[in-house]
Write a protein that holds these residues in place. Structure first.
Motif, PDB file in Angstrom:
ATOM      1  N   LYS A 414       0.826  -1.320  -0.020  1.00 42.83           N
ATOM      2  CA  LYS A 414       0.008   0.032  -0.147  1.00 42.83           C
ATOM      3  C   LYS A 414       0.766   1.157   0.219  1.00 42.83           C
ATOM      4  CE  LYS A 414      -3.440   2.450   2.758  1.00 42.83           C
ATOM      5  NZ  LYS A 414      -4.317   2.133   4.162  1.00 42.83           N
ATOM      6  N   ILE A 415       0.270   2.257  -0.654  1.00 42.06           N
ATOM      7  CA  ILE A 415       1.012   3.690  -0.829  1.00 42.06           C
ATOM      8  C   ILE A 415       0.650   4.636   0.326  1.00 42.06           C
ATOM      9  CG2 ILE A 415       1.633   5.623  -2.050  1.00 42.06           C
ATOM     10  CD1 ILE A 415       1.728   3.849  -4.540  1.00 42.06           C
ATOM     11  N   SER A 416       1.189   5.086   1.048  1.00 44.55           N
ATOM     12  CA  SER A 416       0.879   6.174   2.161  1.00 44.55           C
ATOM     13  C   SER A 416       1.068   7.421   1.524  1.00 44.55           C
ATOM     14  CB  SER A 416       1.702   5.842   3.727  1.00 44.55           C
ATOM     15  OG  SER A 416       2.831   6.132   3.314  1.00 44.55           O
ATOM     16  N   PRO A 417       0.301   8.521   2.075  1.00 42.33           N
ATOM     17  CA  PRO A 417       0.383   9.928   1.515  1.00 42.33           C
ATOM     18  C   PRO A 417       1.861  10.378   1.770  1.00 42.33           C
ATOM     19  CG  PRO A 417      -1.625   9.451   2.545  1.00 42.33           C
ATOM     20  CD  PRO A 417      -0.972   8.173   2.746  1.00 42.33           C
ATOM     21  N   TYR A 418       2.411  11.418   1.014  1.00 47.64           N
ATOM     22  CA  TYR A 418       3.302  12.041   1.087  1.00 47.64           C
ATOM     23  C   TYR A 418       2.942  13.491   1.912  1.00 47.64           C
ATOM     24  CZ  TYR A 418       7.799  14.626   0.284  1.00 47.64           C
ATOM     25  OH  TYR A 418       8.954  15.259   0.394  1.00 47.64           O
ATOM     26  N   ASN A 419       2.961  13.419   3.262  1.00 47.06           N
ATOM     27  CA  ASN A 419       2.503  14.275   4.027  1.00 47.06           C
ATOM     28  C   ASN A 419       3.636  15.468   4.393  1.00 47.06           C
ATOM     29  OD1 ASN A 419      -0.226  13.432   4.334  1.00 47.06           O
ATOM     30  ND2 ASN A 419       0.210  11.558   5.796  1.00 47.06           N
ATOM     31  N   VAL A 420       3.755  16.100   3.717  1.00 46.87           N
ATOM     32  CA  VAL A 420       4.674  17.405   3.843  1.00 46.87           C
ATOM     33  C   VAL A 420       4.040  18.520   3.250  1.00 46.87           C
ATOM     34  CG1 VAL A 420       6.973  18.207   3.210  1.00 46.87           C
ATOM     35  CG2 VAL A 420       6.737  15.907   3.448  1.00 46.87           C
ATOM     36  N   THR A 421       4.136  19.344   4.483  1.00 45.93           N
ATOM     37  CA  THR A 421       3.200  20.673   4.029  1.00 45.93           C
ATOM     38  C   THR A 421       3.955  21.453   3.228  1.00 45.93           C
ATOM     39  OG1 THR A 421       3.872  21.560   6.296  1.00 45.93           O
ATOM     40  CG2 THR A 421       1.596  20.428   6.143  1.00 45.93           C
ATOM     41  N   ALA A 422       5.359  21.540   3.492  1.00 45.40           N
ATOM     42  CA  ALA A 422       6.307  22.615   2.862  1.00 45.40           C
ATOM     43  C   ALA A 422       6.857  21.856   1.746  1.00 45.40           C
ATOM     44  CB  ALA A 422       7.173  23.146   3.823  1.00 45.40           C
ATOM     45  N   GLU A 423       6.278  21.971   0.372  1.00 39.32           N
ATOM     46  CA  GLU A 423       7.095  21.649  -0.553  1.00 39.32           C
ATOM     47  C   GLU A 423       8.097  22.708  -1.208  1.00 39.32           C
ATOM     48  OE1 GLU A 423       4.284  19.641  -3.025  1.00 39.32           O
ATOM     49  OE2 GLU A 423       3.906  17.945  -1.830  1.00 39.32           O
ATOM     50  N   TYR A 424       9.193  22.486  -1.228  1.00 41.63           N
ATOM     51  CA  TYR A 424      10.119  23.597  -1.802  1.00 41.63           C
ATOM     52  C   TYR A 424      10.961  23.280  -3.116  1.00 41.63           C
ATOM     53  CZ  TYR A 424      12.561  27.876  -1.933  1.00 41.63           C
ATOM     54  OH  TYR A 424      13.424  29.104  -2.019  1.00 41.63           O
ATOM     55  N   THR A 425      11.584  21.996  -2.970  1.00 42.11           N
ATOM     56  CA  THR A 425      12.266  21.821  -4.381  1.00 42.11           C
ATOM     57  C   THR A 425      11.639  20.455  -4.827  1.00 42.11           C
ATOM     58  OG1 THR A 425      13.816  20.535  -2.806  1.00 42.11           O
ATOM     59  CG2 THR A 425      14.505  22.693  -3.575  1.00 42.11           C
ATOM     60  N   LEU A 426      10.936  19.715  -3.878  1.00 48.50           N
ATOM     61  CA  LEU A 426      10.490  18.117  -4.292  1.00 48.50           C
ATOM     62  C   LEU A 426       9.201  18.404  -4.122  1.00 48.50           C
ATOM     63  CD1 LEU A 426      13.061  16.228  -2.429  1.00 48.50           C
ATOM     64  CD2 LEU A 426      12.960  16.659  -4.823  1.00 48.50           C
ATOM     65  N   THR A 427       8.232  18.221  -5.189  1.00 47.86           N
ATOM     66  CA  THR A 427       6.847  18.221  -5.020  1.00 47.86           C
ATOM     67  C   THR A 427       6.307  16.759  -4.968  1.00 47.86           C
ATOM     68  OG1 THR A 427       6.512  17.835  -7.601  1.00 47.86           O
ATOM     69  CG2 THR A 427       6.754  20.155  -6.448  1.00 47.86           C
ATOM     70  N   HIS A 428       5.029  16.520  -4.439  1.00 44.53           N
ATOM     71  CA  HIS A 428       4.498  15.312  -4.141  1.00 44.53           C
ATOM     72  C   HIS A 428       4.370  14.715  -5.603  1.00 44.53           C
ATOM     73  CE1 HIS A 428       0.537  17.411  -4.669  1.00 44.53           C
ATOM     74  NE2 HIS A 428       0.126  16.259  -4.939  1.00 44.53           N
ATOM     75  N   GLN A 429       4.096  15.525  -6.732  1.00 51.39           N
ATOM     76  CA  GLN A 429       3.892  14.700  -7.987  1.00 51.39           C
ATOM     77  C   GLN A 429       5.035  14.178  -8.491  1.00 51.39           C
ATOM     78  OE1 GLN A 429       2.797  17.977  -7.206  1.00 51.39           O
ATOM     79  NE2 GLN A 429       0.782  18.263  -7.916  1.00 51.39           N
ATOM     80  N   THR A 430       6.212  14.840  -8.181  1.00 51.80           N
ATOM     81  CA  THR A 430       7.332  14.486  -8.604  1.00 51.80           C
ATOM     82  C   THR A 430       7.836  13.009  -8.067  1.00 51.80           C
ATOM     83  OG1 THR A 430       8.235  16.545  -9.269  1.00 51.80           O
ATOM     84  CG2 THR A 430       9.838  14.762  -8.798  1.00 51.80           C
ATOM     85  N   LEU A 431       7.705  12.971  -6.699  1.00 46.15           N
ATOM     86  CA  LEU A 431       7.907  11.720  -5.836  1.00 46.15           C
ATOM     87  C   LEU A 431       7.031  10.658  -6.247  1.00 46.15           C
ATOM     88  CD1 LEU A 431       8.697  13.442  -2.546  1.00 46.15           C
ATOM     89  CD2 LEU A 431      10.171  12.468  -3.944  1.00 46.15           C
ATOM     90  N   GLN A 489      -4.147  -1.450  -9.629  1.00 49.67           N
ATOM     91  CA  GLN A 489      -5.066  -0.790  -8.561  1.00 49.67           C
ATOM     92  C   GLN A 489      -4.587   0.100  -7.418  1.00 49.67           C
ATOM     93  OE1 GLN A 489      -7.710  -4.099  -6.859  1.00 49.67           O
ATOM     94  NE2 GLN A 489      -6.872  -5.372  -8.497  1.00 49.67           N
ATOM     95  N   ILE A 490      -3.168  -0.299  -6.887  1.00 50.94           N
ATOM     96  CA  ILE A 490      -2.639   0.358  -5.922  1.00 50.94           C
ATOM     97  C   ILE A 490      -2.150   1.602  -6.360  1.00 50.94           C
ATOM     98  CG2 ILE A 490      -0.348   0.554  -4.504  1.00 50.94           C
ATOM     99  CD1 ILE A 490      -0.512  -2.817  -4.565  1.00 50.94           C
ATOM    100  N   LEU A 491      -1.580   1.855  -7.706  1.00 50.16           N
ATOM    101  CA  LEU A 491      -1.147   3.197  -8.288  1.00 50.16           C
ATOM    102  C   LEU A 491      -2.313   4.124  -8.576  1.00 50.16           C
ATOM    103  CD1 LEU A 491       1.466   2.147 -10.844  1.00 50.16           C
ATOM    104  CD2 LEU A 491       1.660   2.778  -8.530  1.00 50.16           C
ATOM    105  N   GLU A 492      -3.417   3.595  -8.728  1.00 52.83           N
ATOM    106  CA  GLU A 492      -4.685   4.441  -8.696  1.00 52.83           C
ATOM    107  C   GLU A 492      -4.723   5.429  -7.373  1.00 52.83           C
ATOM    108  OE1 GLU A 492      -8.287   2.152  -9.045  1.00 52.83           O
ATOM    109  OE2 GLU A 492      -7.646   1.580 -11.101  1.00 52.83           O
ATOM    110  N   ALA A 493      -4.087   4.932  -6.355  1.00 52.61           N
ATOM    111  CA  ALA A 493      -4.281   5.928  -4.918  1.00 52.61           C
ATOM    112  C   ALA A 493      -3.396   7.144  -5.151  1.00 52.61           C
ATOM    113  CB  ALA A 493      -3.861   5.102  -3.760  1.00 52.61           C
ATOM    114  N   ILE A 494      -2.303   7.092  -6.006  1.00 53.28           N
ATOM    115  CA  ILE A 494      -1.453   8.358  -6.233  1.00 53.28           C
ATOM    116  C   ILE A 494      -1.951   8.960  -7.736  1.00 53.28           C
ATOM    117  CG2 ILE A 494       0.126   7.827  -5.021  1.00 53.28           C
ATOM    118  CD1 ILE A 494       1.713   6.635  -7.130  1.00 53.28           C
ATOM    119  N   ASN A 495      -3.212   8.505  -8.329  1.00 56.16           N
ATOM    120  CA  ASN A 495      -3.412   9.071  -9.546  1.00 56.16           C
ATOM    121  C   ASN A 495      -2.649   8.741 -10.538  1.00 56.16           C
ATOM    122  OD1 ASN A 495      -5.740  10.381 -11.187  1.00 56.16           O
ATOM    123  ND2 ASN A 495      -4.472  12.338 -11.061  1.00 56.16           N
TER     124      ASN A 495
END
Length: 505
Positions: A414-431, A489-495
């Protein structure tokens, strides 16, 4: 014939220390594998004064910091982003709204700001001192900053032990001298509090041992200059000197009355707190004499940049030490890494993953993906994530370390959310995209097959990940074929839409 100013023999490097009391900028020239410092600037910002009891940074403090960065940005236009490294320390480490500062800075400051851990700050401080003070003695280095104090023992360029304590001249001024009144009671309360923190590291440091003690940065510099005001040649300061300076300060009743030779107006309000912290450290460590070194964090950052130019990457050395320390299967790690790099090269451009740090993080995650196997083989990704989150990882800033931990923790299942409020150089989309590459590389190698016959083609289009595999290859590996079905199915969780096709090359 024209010549580029930035030749292989000469190029400019810059470093910025975004400290709790001041911002320190230094410009240097890289000439024949050496650093020549050309220019330094100091901006008194006192960020730490803007931290309240909930560790929220005030809008006024943020404005002071942004104003300093705006001035610096104007005078740094000739420096390339690859050659400029800015690191932020205690105050932005602690601030719950650090992203507010970083977002505002991004609008006017063209260089990346890294928030580094206290241990990483200590390591870089020691590198600065070690490059300036060439000795084979084991030395204790002390740096009293605005919000934290770093203590390091090392020999030559090797660090033996280090720590970062939450005591600084600005935070202690607010806690014990907030009314600017100078009293014996205020001094003793500050010294007692500082001693309590220093006591927590005394045993470890005493067991390591040192032959010489060195102080660095503004607080110790100011104290040493006051003590040496009447000396033609500056000498090391003694515990007795600092005790006497405290006694002199007690002859004044208020900060406004302090009148001491060489003391700058900007240091007046943090002198008493700085003296209290230094007294606590010298008493606890039983330091009789303390030298001074003018190099510190910003110079350490410069020398690390030079090492990286030599392809002596500190982060890579850290990863290699973890591979050895945690008995990681090197052959398997290299197989997953090779697979990940191959996929990355096919999708980097279409997925906009061309920044060097993306490939670094991916390869490090591949190399460390089995970090937690020795703890529990069935949930090793969770243990690997925890180890990376909690470890002292030289060369990684906080954002990079958290991102690496998240990648390792989400390599399977299972993929857990990338819970970082401050994204400065690395975005959750990139990760998310890096995670897809890592997961697929781990999946293909999970049975430790030799993949010599795998002719893998992939394509990344927006949020689609298209995979082309030989039909017979999949038939021969039913477990992988089944895993690919669940992976969709798992990757659907991160769109992310995974499309697996066969016989298309």
């Amino acid at each position: 014939m024209t010549h580029n100013v930035h030749t292989q023999h000469e190029q400019y490097l810059a470093a910025l220390d975004i400290g709790s009391n001041s911002f320190h900028f230094v410009l240097a020239r890289h000439v024949n594998q050496q650093i020549q410092i050309l220019h330094a600037e100091k901006y008194r910002v006192q960020l730490a004064q803007g931290l309240d009891n909930t560790f929220t940074l005030s809008s006024k403090a943020i404005a002071r910091g942004i104003n300093a960065l705006e001035k610096l940005a104007t005078s740094s236009q000739h420096i390339t982003p690859d050659n400029f490294r800015a690191v932020a320390t205690y105050t932005l480490r602690q601030a719950t709204n650090a992203e507010q500062f970083l977002t505002a800075a991004k609008r006017i400051f063209p260089f990346t700001i890294e928030i580094i851990s206290g241990h990483e700050e200590a390591r870089l401080i020691y590198q600065g001192v070690a490059h300036h003070r060439q000795t084979n003695e084991q030395q204790l280095v002390i740096d009293i900053g605005g919000g934290s104090t770093e203590c390091i023992i090392g020999q030559a360029y090797q660090i033996k032990t280090l720590d970062s304590l939450q005591l600084g001249c600005v935070s202690y001024q607010q806690a014990f001298f907030s009314d600017h009144v100078i009293s014996q009671q205020a001094f003793e309360r500050a010294i007692r509090s500082a001693s309590h923190q220093v006591d927590s590291i005394i045993k470890r440091f005493a067991n390591t041992g040192w032959q010489h003690a060195i102080g660095t940065s503004g607080t110790i510099k100011a104290i040493a200059k006051i003590i040496n005001a009447e000396q033609e040649i500056s000498r090391e300061i003694t515990l007795e000197d600092v005790e006497n300076l405290k006694a002199t300060l007690l002859t004044f009743q208020h900060f406004d009355e302090i009148d001491l030779p060489t003391l700058k107006e900007t240091r007046r309000n943090v002198l008493c707190s700085g003296v209290a912290i230094l007294l606590a450290i010298m008493r606890c460590f039983d330091i009789k004499t303390l030298g001074y070194c003018q190099y510190a964090l910003r110079e350490g950052v410069l020398f690390e940049q030079l090492e990286n130019l030599k392809h002596n990457n500190v982060r890579q050395r850290t990863v290699e030490s973890f591979i050895s320390r945690f008995n990681i299967d090197f052959h398997q790690a290299e197989n997953v890494k090779s697979q990940a790099v191959d996929i990355y090269q096919q999708v980097a451009e279409s997925w906009q993953l061309t920044a060097p740090i993306y490939l670094e993080l991916l390869t490090f995650a591949a190399q460390l993906h089995e970090l937690g196997v020795d703890i529990n083989a069935s949930s090793y990704q969770k243990h690997g994530k925890y180890i990376i989150e909690q470890a002292d990882m030289a060369g990684f800033n906080q954002e990079q370390q958290y991102a690496l931990a998240w990648l390792v923790g989400n390599q399977r299942k299972k993929i857990s959310p990338y819970n970082v409020t401050a994204e400065y150089t690395l975005t959750h989309q990139t990760l998310h995209k890096l995670c897809v590459i890592l997961r697929f590389s781990v999946l293909l190698n999970q049975q430790r097959y030799t993949q010599a016959d795998l002719n893998l083609k992939v394509n990344g289009i927006n949020n689609r990940f298209e995979v082309y595999l030989d039909k017979q290859w999949l038939i021969d590996r039913p477990i992988i074929s089944t895993e690919l079905f669940y992976e969709q199915q798992i990757l659907e969780a991160i769109n992310v839409t995974l499309i697996v096709q066969s016989n298309k090359y």
